[in-house]
Design a protein around this motif. Structure first.
Motif, PDB file in Angstrom:
ATOM      1  N   ASP B   7       0.839  -1.205   0.000  1.00 22.18           N
ATOM      2  CA  ASP B   7       0.000   0.000   0.000  1.00 22.18           C
ATOM      3  C   ASP B   7       0.868   1.247   0.000  1.00 22.18           C
ATOM      4  N   ALA B   8       1.907   1.228   0.841  1.00 22.92           N
ATOM      5  CA  ALA B   8       2.775   2.401   0.939  1.00 22.92           C
ATOM      6  C   ALA B   8       3.489   2.645  -0.382  1.00 22.92           C
ATOM      7  N   LEU B   9       3.829   1.548  -1.072  1.00 20.48           N
ATOM      8  CA  LEU B   9       4.542   1.675  -2.345  1.00 20.48           C
ATOM      9  C   LEU B   9       3.625   2.178  -3.450  1.00 20.48           C
ATOM     10  N   GLU B  10       2.352   1.778  -3.372  1.00 25.77           N
ATOM     11  CA  GLU B  10       1.370   2.007  -4.432  1.00 25.77           C
ATOM     12  C   GLU B  10       1.475   3.413  -5.038  1.00 25.77           C
ATOM     13  N   ASP B  11       1.393   4.439  -4.178  1.00 24.13           N
ATOM     14  CA  ASP B  11       1.355   5.823  -4.679  1.00 24.13           C
ATOM     15  C   ASP B  11       2.723   6.325  -5.114  1.00 24.13           C
ATOM     16  N   ARG B  12       3.770   5.648  -4.719  1.00 22.89           N
ATOM     17  CA  ARG B  12       5.109   6.224  -4.941  1.00 22.89           C
ATOM     18  C   ARG B  12       5.828   5.598  -6.126  1.00 22.89           C
ATOM     19  N   LEU B  13       5.240   4.612  -6.749  1.00 24.23           N
ATOM     20  CA  LEU B  13       5.884   3.999  -7.918  1.00 24.23           C
ATOM     21  C   LEU B  13       5.285   4.576  -9.193  1.00 24.23           C
ATOM     22  N   THR B  14       6.132   4.858 -10.172  1.00 21.16           N
ATOM     23  CA  THR B  14       5.606   5.240 -11.490  1.00 21.16           C
ATOM     24  C   THR B  14       5.039   3.985 -12.131  1.00 21.16           C
ATOM     25  N   ALA B  49      13.514   7.347  -3.558  1.00 15.07           N
ATOM     26  CA  ALA B  49      12.928   8.429  -2.757  1.00 15.07           C
ATOM     27  C   ALA B  49      12.439   7.888  -1.415  1.00 15.07           C
ATOM     28  N   PRO B  50      12.291   8.776  -0.429  1.00 15.44           N
ATOM     29  CA  PRO B  50      11.772   8.311   0.861  1.00 15.44           C
ATOM     30  C   PRO B  50      10.347   7.799   0.729  1.00 15.44           C
ATOM     31  N   LEU B  51      10.025   6.808   1.515  1.00 17.87           N
ATOM     32  CA  LEU B  51       8.682   6.236   1.508  1.00 17.87           C
ATOM     33  C   LEU B  51       7.972   6.775   2.745  1.00 17.87           C
ATOM     34  N   HIS B  52       7.070   7.732   2.537  1.00 13.16           N
ATOM     35  CA  HIS B  52       6.389   8.300   3.708  1.00 13.16           C
ATOM     36  C   HIS B  52       5.286   7.361   4.131  1.00 13.16           C
ATOM     37  N   LEU B  53       5.363   6.940   5.370  1.00 16.18           N
ATOM     38  CA  LEU B  53       4.374   5.972   5.845  1.00 16.18           C
ATOM     39  C   LEU B  53       3.218   6.692   6.523  1.00 16.18           C
ATOM     40  N   ASP B  54       2.015   6.226   6.277  1.00 16.19           N
ATOM     41  CA  ASP B  54       0.864   6.707   7.043  1.00 16.19           C
ATOM     42  C   ASP B  54       0.980   6.161   8.457  1.00 16.19           C
ATOM     43  N   ALA B  55       0.214   6.762   9.344  1.00 14.52           N
ATOM     44  CA  ALA B  55       0.254   6.305  10.741  1.00 14.52           C
ATOM     45  C   ALA B  55      -0.070   4.811  10.821  1.00 14.52           C
ATOM     46  N   ASP B  56      -1.054   4.381  10.038  1.00 11.48           N
ATOM     47  CA  ASP B  56      -1.448   2.968  10.070  1.00 11.48           C
ATOM     48  C   ASP B  56      -0.302   2.065   9.635  1.00 11.48           C
ATOM     49  N   GLU B  57       0.325   2.448   8.525  1.00 12.43           N
ATOM     50  CA  GLU B  57       1.428   1.635   8.016  1.00 12.43           C
ATOM     51  C   GLU B  57       2.594   1.646   9.004  1.00 12.43           C
ATOM     52  N   GLY B  58       2.798   2.794   9.640  1.00 17.55           N
ATOM     53  CA  GLY B  58       3.899   2.931  10.593  1.00 17.55           C
ATOM     54  C   GLY B  58       3.759   1.975  11.766  1.00 17.55           C
ATOM     55  N   ARG B  59       2.507   1.591  12.045  1.00 20.16           N
ATOM     56  CA  ARG B  59       2.313   0.652  13.152  1.00 20.16           C
ATOM     57  C   ARG B  59       2.837  -0.740  12.787  1.00 20.16           C
TER      58      ARG B  59
END
Lengths: 291, 258
Positions: B7-14, B49-59
């Protein structure tokens, strides 16, 4: 001023450093075997390293009228890597060689059982080969590490005067002072000891059995901190004889116990070179292209 | 689970990076050996690039800053089919063959992978030990996640915490301090603080919240006596340190709230 650096990793330094050391008064040094920053993955890597400490480095040093000796060992950090421990079986063939004046650096890094084993085995090798030992004390949990180190040394039966306990500081010097072991201090630009702090230790504990080294390596270190400490000693009111005893006579006495320290022909008075030195090592000079 | 990573990767990959990663994961699932060609190529094919994690993913994922490449590499590791090759063996091979970026991804991936392949257990804790012997804060920081907290022995865990302090790796990166910090670790930290002060130097701020949980370790160390040292620089450093320690300790008023 004549300086003997009892602990410096010249493999990690440039030829220009040798020139600066010569200029600063360094005329002899001991290079102990250590961790190269990049972990070794096989015993063969140690073989090449030891050969270089007995071959190319003495040659480089000689170009500047500096006498190079070495101490050989499996370092504490890599004693934890089973790919490296086989070097213990190879050490005897190196510890017989001229130019080897001690077993070192040995001791503790993280104080693991594997480090216990390598430490004890190498203390035994030192006894077998009639060599003194240079003991590295850990950066982390240093005071506990020094206590454990002294226990192991005591149990091994090696005479304390044949042991140099290095990288001491204000909180660990007292632990060693009463043991009869030699006390080593590594003077670094930022960490370990500074020249000024070193003079405080010398004021308190005297100059007997104390060695000062640069322990310069690939890190943020400087092979001229021995000279800086000598200057700081003079500034703090020590006489030239006290400086000479810390910077020259003490290391000569300590490593002289090996019976292999060879300072014949080392010129310590003037600035010129006295002995002829070969200009190439295995066909390789230190020049890069035209002079 | 691996899905928060995806999920975290989803938005950050071309688009092309996503296609590459999907094809790469299929290739690894079909033949584990494919990972040796693909793993080093991840950075250039997926980005760094850095992978910004949402709070949920960070858990779910360990805290130190993940990059897109780190996450994509863990996706490839998770694609290894256990019936083809033991995961521990593949992790070891990929780690040994890699440089710092590949090694870091393996280390970051360990707790995630253990989650999906519980049989991994402590089988590759020696990779953590290897990373802890380096002088690379990127590796040390990646090594001290939840996998290390679960599988390092007590002595190894304490050394890992101390190593982070020496290298300036924030203790926030160290998993498990709540449960695994003990009196012996506190003793080591108090000795470390004493040693710094005796050199006239400051102590990293990270130690105080931990020592506040074990105030007796500070009392038993040589630190309080340094406040009366005859050397002014030691005295000053000790007073600064003790002030920080005191302000980290809960006040009686705080305690009465509980």
């Amino acid at each position: 001023m004549r300086i003997f650096d009892p602990h410096v990793h010249m493999t990690s330094r440039t030829t220009h450093d040798y020139a600066r050391m010569r200029e600063a008064g360094v005329r002899a040094l001991v290079e102990p075997a250590f961790w190269l920053g990049q972990p070794r993955t096989s015993v063969g890597s140690f073989v090449d390293y030891f050969d270089s400490l007995l071959g190319f480095e003495p040659f480089r040093a000689a170009q500047f009228g500096i006498r190079h000796h070495c101490a050989l060992a499996l370092n504490p950090k890599e004693a934890n890597d089973p790919r490296c421990t086989g070097v213990l079986d190879l050490l005897p063939r190196y510890l017989r060689r001229d130019g080897v004046v001690a077993v070192g650096e040995i001791g503790y890094d993280s104080m693991t059982p594997a480090e216990d084993e390598a430490f004890a085995a190498q203390l035994e090798l030192a006894a077998t080969h009639g060599l003194p030992v240079l003991v590295h004390t850990p950066h982390r949990d240093k005071a506990a590490g020094v206590r454990r180190t002294l226990d192991v040394i005591r149990e091994s039966g090696i005479p304390p005067e044949r042991v140099l306990v290095d990288h001491l500081n204000e909180t660990t010097v007292e632990l060693v002072a009463g043991t009869g072991c030699w006390m080593g201090f590594s003077v670094y630009p930022e960490t370990k000891m500074s020249p000024r702090r070193m003079t405080h230790v010398l004021q308190r504990f005297g100059t007997e059995r104390i060695l000062v080294d640069s322990a310069a390596d690939w890190g943020d270190s400087d092979p001229l901190t021995t000279r800086e400490t000598a200057e700081a000693m003079l500034e703090a009111g020590f006489g030239h004889d006290a400086v000479d005893s810390v910077m020259w006579r003490n290391p000569v006495r300590f490593y002289g116990q090996s019976g292999r320290l060879d300072l014949d022909g080392v010129e310590t008075a003037g600035t010129g070179r006295e002995t002829e030195v070969p200009a190439v090592f295995a066909g390789n000079s230190l020049r890069r292209g035209e002079r | 689970m691996i899905s928060p990573l995806c999920d975290a990767l989803e938005d950050r990959l071309t688009g092309s990076a996503r296609n590459w990663l999907e094809a790469a994961a299929r290739a690894v699932a079909a033949d584990t050996a494919a990972i040796h060609d693909l793993f080093p190529a991840v950075g250039r094919c997926c980005g760094r690039a850095p992978l910004h994690l949402d709070a949920d993913e960070g858990r779910v994922l360990p805290p130190p800053g993940w990059s897109v490449a780190d996450a994509a590499r863990v996706v490839l590791l998770a694609a290894v089919r256990p019936e083809q090759a033991p995961l521990a063996h593949t992790l070891q091979e990929v780690y040994q063959a890699g440089a710092a970026p590949e090694r870091r991804a393996v280390l970051l991936g360990l707790p995630v992978l253990e989650g999906v392949r519980p049989e991994l257990g402590g089988g590759v804790v020696q990779l953590v030990a290897d990373a802890l012997r380096t002088h690379d804060p990127n590796l040390v920081g990646a090594a001290v996640g939840r996998y290390a907290a679960r599988h390092l022995d007590a002595a190894g865990y304490r050394q890992a915490v101390l190593k982070c302090l020496f290298m300036g790796v924030p203790l926030a990166a160290v998993a498990g301090l709540d449960l695994r910090a003990d009196g012996e670790l506190a003793r080591m930290l108090a000795d470390f603080a004493h040693e710094r002060v005796a050199a006239g130097r400051d102590v990293p701020d990270d130690v105080w919240p931990l020592l506040a949980r074990f105030p007796e370790a500070v009392d038993a160390s040589g630190l309080p006596a340094e406040a009366e040292s005859t050397r002014p620089e030691r005295r000053a450093a000790a007073r600064r340190a003790l002030a920080r320690f005191t302000s980290a300790c809960p006040t009686p008023a705080d305690a009465s709230h509980h």
